[in-house]
Design a protein around this motif. Structure first.
Motif, PDB file in Angstrom:
ATOM      1  N   ILE A 151       0.838  -1.204   0.000  1.00 23.97           N
ATOM      2  CA  ILE A 151       0.000   0.000   0.000  1.00 23.97           C
ATOM      3  C   ILE A 151       0.871   1.252   0.000  1.00 23.97           C
ATOM      4  N   THR A 152       1.906   1.245   0.831  1.00 30.48           N
ATOM      5  CA  THR A 152       2.819   2.395   0.888  1.00 30.48           C
ATOM      6  C   THR A 152       3.478   2.634  -0.469  1.00 30.48           C
ATOM      7  N   ASP A 153       3.938   1.555  -1.098  1.00 28.71           N
ATOM      8  CA  ASP A 153       4.561   1.685  -2.420  1.00 28.71           C
ATOM      9  C   ASP A 153       3.561   2.187  -3.456  1.00 28.71           C
ATOM     10  N   GLY A 154       2.323   1.741  -3.315  1.00 27.69           N
ATOM     11  CA  GLY A 154       1.293   2.162  -4.257  1.00 27.69           C
ATOM     12  C   GLY A 154       0.933   3.626  -4.151  1.00 27.69           C
ATOM     13  N   LEU A 155       1.294   4.241  -3.031  1.00 28.67           N
ATOM     14  CA  LEU A 155       1.001   5.664  -2.817  1.00 28.67           C
ATOM     15  C   LEU A 155       2.237   6.542  -2.974  1.00 28.67           C
ATOM     16  N   ALA A 156       3.318   5.947  -3.458  1.00 32.01           N
ATOM     17  CA  ALA A 156       4.597   6.663  -3.543  1.00 32.01           C
ATOM     18  C   ALA A 156       4.520   7.895  -4.442  1.00 32.01           C
ATOM     19  N   HIS A 157       3.639   7.848  -5.430  1.00 32.03           N
ATOM     20  CA  HIS A 157       3.561   8.961  -6.385  1.00 32.03           C
ATOM     21  C   HIS A 157       2.395   9.900  -6.113  1.00 32.03           C
ATOM     22  N   GLY A 158       1.728   9.698  -4.984  1.00 29.26           N
ATOM     23  CA  GLY A 158       0.648  10.608  -4.624  1.00 29.26           C
ATOM     24  C   GLY A 158      -0.593   9.882  -4.155  1.00 29.26           C
ATOM     25  N   PRO A 159      -1.559  10.617  -3.604  1.00 29.67           N
ATOM     26  CA  PRO A 159      -2.790  10.012  -3.093  1.00 29.67           C
ATOM     27  C   PRO A 159      -3.575   9.295  -4.186  1.00 29.67           C
ATOM     28  N   ARG A 160      -4.310   8.265  -3.763  1.00 28.67           N
ATOM     29  CA  ARG A 160      -5.159   7.501  -4.668  1.00 28.67           C
ATOM     30  C   ARG A 160      -6.434   7.126  -3.925  1.00 28.67           C
ATOM     31  N   THR A 161      -7.467   6.816  -4.665  1.00 29.47           N
ATOM     32  CA  THR A 161      -8.699   6.360  -4.024  1.00 29.47           C
ATOM     33  C   THR A 161      -8.529   4.904  -3.582  1.00 29.47           C
ATOM     34  N   VAL A 162      -9.371   4.501  -2.654  1.00 30.52           N
ATOM     35  CA  VAL A 162      -9.358   3.102  -2.214  1.00 30.52           C
ATOM     36  C   VAL A 162      -9.637   2.178  -3.396  1.00 30.52           C
ATOM     37  N   TYR A 180      -7.869  -4.901   3.091  1.00 31.17           N
ATOM     38  CA  TYR A 180      -8.617  -4.102   4.069  1.00 31.17           C
ATOM     39  C   TYR A 180      -8.111  -4.342   5.492  1.00 31.17           C
ATOM     40  N   ALA A 181      -7.649  -5.563   5.765  1.00 33.86           N
ATOM     41  CA  ALA A 181      -7.104  -5.859   7.093  1.00 33.86           C
ATOM     42  C   ALA A 181      -5.849  -5.041   7.365  1.00 33.86           C
ATOM     43  N   ALA A 182      -5.203  -4.562   6.316  1.00 36.35           N
ATOM     44  CA  ALA A 182      -4.039  -3.687   6.480  1.00 36.35           C
ATOM     45  C   ALA A 182      -4.427  -2.218   6.381  1.00 36.35           C
ATOM     46  N   ARG A 190      -2.869   6.366  11.675  1.00 35.18           N
ATOM     47  CA  ARG A 190      -2.318   7.505  10.945  1.00 35.18           C
ATOM     48  C   ARG A 190      -1.015   7.196  10.214  1.00 35.18           C
ATOM     49  N   SER A 191      -0.826   5.931   9.807  1.00 34.91           N
ATOM     50  CA  SER A 191       0.245   5.601   8.880  1.00 34.91           C
ATOM     51  C   SER A 191      -0.100   6.108   7.487  1.00 34.91           C
ATOM     52  N   LEU A 192      -1.400   6.320   7.266  1.00 36.77           N
ATOM     53  CA  LEU A 192      -1.907   6.915   6.041  1.00 36.77           C
ATOM     54  C   LEU A 192      -2.737   8.138   6.405  1.00 36.77           C
ATOM     55  N   GLN A 193      -2.865   9.038   5.458  1.00 34.72           N
ATOM     56  CA  GLN A 193      -3.668  10.229   5.673  1.00 34.72           C
ATOM     57  C   GLN A 193      -4.962  10.144   4.884  1.00 34.72           C
ATOM     58  N   GLY A 201     -15.003   4.589   2.193  1.00 31.43           N
ATOM     59  CA  GLY A 201     -15.600   3.912   1.048  1.00 31.43           C
ATOM     60  C   GLY A 201     -14.626   3.876  -0.109  1.00 31.43           C
ATOM     61  N   MET A 202     -15.086   3.378  -1.228  1.00 30.12           N
ATOM     62  CA  MET A 202     -14.212   3.192  -2.376  1.00 30.12           C
ATOM     63  C   MET A 202     -13.718   4.502  -2.963  1.00 30.12           C
ATOM     64  N   ASP A 203     -14.468   5.606  -2.738  1.00 29.40           N
ATOM     65  CA  ASP A 203     -14.062   6.905  -3.277  1.00 29.40           C
ATOM     66  C   ASP A 203     -13.138   7.675  -2.339  1.00 29.40           C
ATOM     67  N   LEU A 204     -12.870   7.117  -1.159  1.00 30.33           N
ATOM     68  CA  LEU A 204     -12.010   7.795  -0.190  1.00 30.33           C
ATOM     69  C   LEU A 204     -10.602   7.962  -0.746  1.00 30.33           C
ATOM     70  N   LEU A 205     -10.072   9.177  -0.669  1.00 33.76           N
ATOM     71  CA  LEU A 205      -8.721   9.460  -1.136  1.00 33.76           C
ATOM     72  C   LEU A 205      -7.758   9.298   0.042  1.00 33.76           C
ATOM     73  N   VAL A 206      -6.750   8.444  -0.129  1.00 35.23           N
ATOM     74  CA  VAL A 206      -5.757   8.204   0.922  1.00 35.23           C
ATOM     75  C   VAL A 206      -4.368   8.522   0.383  1.00 35.23           C
ATOM     76  N   GLY A 207      -3.483   8.881   1.299  1.00 35.10           N
ATOM     77  CA  GLY A 207      -2.118   9.203   0.917  1.00 35.10           C
ATOM     78  C   GLY A 207      -1.159   8.979   2.049  1.00 35.10           C
ATOM     79  N   LEU A 208       0.102   9.196   1.778  1.00 35.56           N
ATOM     80  CA  LEU A 208       1.128   9.042   2.799  1.00 35.56           C
ATOM     81  C   LEU A 208       1.198  10.300   3.651  1.00 35.56           C
ATOM     82  N   PRO A 209       1.599  10.191   4.915  1.00 39.07           N
ATOM     83  CA  PRO A 209       1.732  11.378   5.773  1.00 39.07           C
ATOM     84  C   PRO A 209       2.702  12.372   5.164  1.00 39.07           C
ATOM     85  N   SER A 210       2.375  13.644   5.279  1.00 36.98           N
ATOM     86  CA  SER A 210       3.240  14.675   4.713  1.00 36.98           C
ATOM     87  C   SER A 210       4.375  15.013   5.671  1.00 36.98           C
TER      88      SER A 210
END
Length: 210
Positions: A151-162, A180-182, A190-193, A201-210
Protein backbone atom coordinates in the motif's frame (compact mmCIF):
# COMPACT_ATOMS: atom_id res chain seq x y z
CA UNK A 1 -11.60 24.08 42.62
CA UNK A 2 -12.39 20.45 43.22
CA UNK A 3 -12.76 17.62 40.77
CA UNK A 4 -16.07 15.77 41.10
CA UNK A 5 -15.76 11.99 40.86
CA UNK A 6 -18.25 10.36 38.50
CA UNK A 7 -20.04 7.39 40.03
CA UNK A 8 -22.12 4.79 38.16
CA UNK A 9 -25.86 5.24 38.63
CA UNK A 10 -29.09 3.66 37.45
CA UNK A 11 -30.44 6.80 35.79
CA UNK A 12 -27.79 7.20 33.10
CA UNK A 13 -25.72 5.18 30.69
CA UNK A 14 -22.24 4.92 32.20
CA UNK A 15 -19.06 3.19 31.15
CA UNK A 16 -15.38 3.64 30.44
CA UNK A 17 -13.67 4.69 27.23
CA UNK A 18 -10.13 3.37 26.86
CA UNK A 19 -7.68 6.02 25.70
CA UNK A 20 -6.04 5.28 22.33
CA UNK A 21 -2.51 5.39 23.75
CA UNK A 22 -3.37 2.84 26.43
CA UNK A 23 -2.55 5.26 29.24
CA UNK A 24 -5.88 4.79 31.01
CA UNK A 25 -9.59 5.29 30.55
CA UNK A 26 -12.21 8.01 30.84
CA UNK A 27 -15.64 7.52 32.40
CA UNK A 28 -18.70 8.70 30.48
CA UNK A 29 -22.25 9.18 31.74
CA UNK A 30 -24.25 8.95 28.52
CA UNK A 31 -24.14 7.45 25.07
CA UNK A 32 -23.49 10.92 23.68
CA UNK A 33 -20.48 11.41 25.96
CA UNK A 34 -19.19 8.03 24.79
CA UNK A 35 -19.58 9.13 21.18
CA UNK A 36 -17.80 12.41 21.91
CA UNK A 37 -14.83 10.48 23.30
CA UNK A 38 -14.87 8.21 20.25
CA UNK A 39 -14.82 11.30 18.03
CA UNK A 40 -11.70 12.52 19.83
CA UNK A 41 -9.95 9.14 19.61
CA UNK A 42 -8.64 9.61 16.07
CA UNK A 43 -7.52 13.23 16.43
CA UNK A 44 -3.75 13.50 16.43
CA UNK A 45 -3.79 16.92 18.16
CA UNK A 46 -5.41 15.72 21.41
CA UNK A 47 -2.91 15.61 24.27
CA UNK A 48 -5.10 14.94 27.32
CA UNK A 49 -8.75 14.31 28.21
CA UNK A 50 -10.01 14.69 31.79
CA UNK A 51 -13.55 13.86 32.86
CA UNK A 52 -15.36 16.41 35.08
CA UNK A 53 -12.04 18.14 35.73
CA UNK A 54 -12.96 21.13 37.90
CA UNK A 55 -15.79 23.03 39.54
CA UNK A 56 -16.58 26.67 38.81
CA UNK A 57 -18.27 29.01 41.27
CA UNK A 58 -21.20 30.80 39.64
CA UNK A 59 -23.98 33.10 40.75
CA UNK A 60 -27.62 32.19 40.06
CA UNK A 61 -30.01 34.97 38.90
CA UNK A 62 -31.52 35.06 42.39
CA UNK A 63 -28.09 35.85 43.83
CA UNK A 64 -27.44 32.40 45.25
CA UNK A 65 -23.97 30.93 44.89
CA UNK A 66 -23.87 27.67 42.98
CA UNK A 67 -21.23 25.42 41.49
CA UNK A 68 -20.90 24.07 37.97
CA UNK A 69 -18.77 21.17 36.71
CA UNK A 70 -18.12 20.84 32.96
CA UNK A 71 -18.14 17.34 31.50
CA UNK A 72 -14.61 17.28 30.05
CA UNK A 73 -11.42 19.25 29.72
CA UNK A 74 -9.57 18.49 26.48
CA UNK A 75 -6.03 19.69 25.96
CA UNK A 76 -5.17 20.04 22.29
CA UNK A 77 -1.79 20.88 20.81
CA UNK A 78 -2.74 24.57 20.59
CA UNK A 79 -5.61 25.12 23.05
CA UNK A 80 -7.51 23.87 26.10
CA UNK A 81 -11.29 23.50 25.91
CA UNK A 82 -13.91 22.82 28.58
CA UNK A 83 -16.86 20.90 27.15
CA UNK A 84 -20.49 20.51 28.12
CA UNK A 85 -22.05 17.54 26.27
CA UNK A 86 -25.83 17.61 25.87
CA UNK A 87 -28.43 16.16 23.56
CA UNK A 88 -29.90 18.97 21.49
CA UNK A 89 -33.44 18.47 22.77
CA UNK A 90 -32.19 18.38 26.36
CA UNK A 91 -30.20 21.58 25.83
CA UNK A 92 -33.21 23.30 24.31
CA UNK A 93 -35.28 22.55 27.41
CA UNK A 94 -32.53 23.56 29.82
CA UNK A 95 -31.39 26.71 28.02
CA UNK A 96 -33.85 29.24 29.55
CA UNK A 97 -32.77 28.35 33.11
CA UNK A 98 -29.15 27.34 32.46
CA UNK A 99 -28.08 29.95 29.93
CA UNK A 100 -26.51 32.20 32.56
CA UNK A 101 -24.52 29.26 33.95
CA UNK A 102 -22.98 28.49 30.58
CA UNK A 103 -22.24 32.16 29.90
CA UNK A 104 -20.44 32.46 33.24
CA UNK A 105 -18.52 29.26 32.49
CA UNK A 106 -17.42 30.73 29.16
CA UNK A 107 -16.29 33.96 30.82
CA UNK A 108 -14.40 32.03 33.50
CA UNK A 109 -12.70 29.80 30.91
CA UNK A 110 -11.64 32.84 28.88
CA UNK A 111 -10.15 34.41 32.01
CA UNK A 112 -8.06 31.26 32.49
CA UNK A 113 -6.81 31.16 28.91
CA UNK A 114 -9.19 28.33 27.99
CA UNK A 115 -12.31 28.00 25.87
CA UNK A 116 -15.78 26.72 26.72
CA UNK A 117 -17.96 24.86 24.23
CA UNK A 118 -21.34 23.16 24.31
CA UNK A 119 -21.51 20.21 21.91
CA UNK A 120 -24.65 18.29 20.98
CA UNK A 121 -25.56 15.22 18.96
CA UNK A 122 -25.84 17.55 15.95
CA UNK A 123 -22.14 18.46 16.16
CA UNK A 124 -20.86 15.11 17.48
CA UNK A 125 -22.64 12.50 15.36
CA UNK A 126 -21.19 13.51 12.02
CA UNK A 127 -19.34 11.71 9.22
CA UNK A 128 -16.16 12.33 11.19
CA UNK A 129 -17.66 10.48 14.18
CA UNK A 130 -18.82 7.60 11.99
CA UNK A 131 -15.27 7.27 10.63
CA UNK A 132 -13.87 7.29 14.15
CA UNK A 133 -16.42 4.69 15.27
CA UNK A 134 -15.50 2.36 12.41
CA UNK A 135 -11.73 2.83 12.70
CA UNK A 136 -11.29 2.96 16.50
CA UNK A 137 -11.27 -0.88 16.88
CA UNK A 138 -8.12 -0.90 14.75
CA UNK A 139 -6.15 1.46 17.00
CA UNK A 140 -2.90 -0.17 18.06
CA UNK A 141 -3.25 -3.08 15.63
CA UNK A 142 -0.21 -3.85 13.45
CA UNK A 143 -1.13 -4.45 9.80
CA UNK A 144 0.31 -7.27 7.72
CA UNK A 145 3.81 -6.04 6.90
CA UNK A 146 3.80 -7.21 3.30
CA UNK A 147 0.45 -5.67 2.42
CA UNK A 148 1.28 -2.48 4.34
CA UNK A 149 4.43 -2.10 2.28
CA UNK A 150 2.50 -2.72 -0.93
CA UNK A 151 0.00 0.00 0.00
CA UNK A 152 2.82 2.40 0.89
CA UNK A 153 4.56 1.68 -2.42
CA UNK A 154 1.29 2.16 -4.26
CA UNK A 155 1.00 5.66 -2.82
CA UNK A 156 4.60 6.66 -3.54
CA UNK A 157 3.56 8.96 -6.38
CA UNK A 158 0.65 10.61 -4.62
CA UNK A 159 -2.79 10.01 -3.09
CA UNK A 160 -5.16 7.50 -4.67
CA UNK A 161 -8.70 6.36 -4.02
CA UNK A 162 -9.36 3.10 -2.21
CA UNK A 163 -10.90 1.75 -5.42
CA UNK A 164 -7.75 2.56 -7.38
CA UNK A 165 -5.58 0.83 -4.78
CA UNK A 166 -7.81 -2.24 -4.69
CA UNK A 167 -7.70 -2.59 -8.45
CA UNK A 168 -3.93 -2.13 -8.53
CA UNK A 169 -2.99 -4.35 -5.57
CA UNK A 170 -5.71 -6.99 -5.50
CA UNK A 171 -6.09 -8.59 -8.94
CA UNK A 172 -7.60 -11.61 -7.22
CA UNK A 173 -10.73 -11.02 -5.14
CA UNK A 174 -9.45 -13.15 -2.26
CA UNK A 175 -6.64 -10.59 -1.77
CA UNK A 176 -9.12 -7.90 -0.81
CA UNK A 177 -9.70 -9.15 2.73
CA UNK A 178 -5.95 -8.97 3.33
CA UNK A 179 -5.89 -5.50 1.77
CA UNK A 180 -8.62 -4.10 4.07
CA UNK A 181 -7.10 -5.86 7.09
CA UNK A 182 -4.04 -3.69 6.48
CA UNK A 183 -5.74 -0.49 5.25
CA UNK A 184 -8.01 0.10 8.26
CA UNK A 185 -5.23 -0.14 10.90
CA UNK A 186 -3.01 2.10 8.77
CA UNK A 187 -5.76 4.74 8.63
CA UNK A 188 -6.64 4.36 12.31
CA UNK A 189 -3.02 4.71 13.43
CA UNK A 190 -2.32 7.50 10.95
CA UNK A 191 0.24 5.60 8.88
CA UNK A 192 -1.91 6.91 6.04
CA UNK A 193 -3.67 10.23 5.67
CA UNK A 194 -7.29 10.87 4.78
CA UNK A 195 -9.84 13.65 5.07
CA UNK A 196 -11.63 12.74 8.34
CA UNK A 197 -14.78 14.43 7.03
CA UNK A 198 -14.96 12.18 3.95
CA UNK A 199 -16.96 8.93 4.30
CA UNK A 200 -15.04 5.67 4.34
CA UNK A 201 -15.60 3.91 1.05
CA UNK A 202 -14.21 3.19 -2.38
CA UNK A 203 -14.06 6.91 -3.28
CA UNK A 204 -12.01 7.79 -0.19
CA UNK A 205 -8.72 9.46 -1.14
CA UNK A 206 -5.76 8.20 0.92
CA UNK A 207 -2.12 9.20 0.92
CA UNK A 208 1.13 9.04 2.80
CA UNK A 209 1.73 11.38 5.77
CA UNK A 210 3.24 14.68 4.71
Amino acid sequence: MRRRIVKPNTRSFTGRHVLPDGSGDIRFESGLERDFLTLLSLRDDVREIVEQPLTIDITWPDGQARRYTPDFKVTYADRVVLYEVKYREQLRKLWPTHRHKFLQARAWANSQGMRFRIVTDLTIRTVRFENARLLSPYLGIEPDAGMAQAITDGLAHGPRTVLDLVQALCPERWDRARFYAALWPMLANRSLQMDPRAPLGMDLLVGLPS
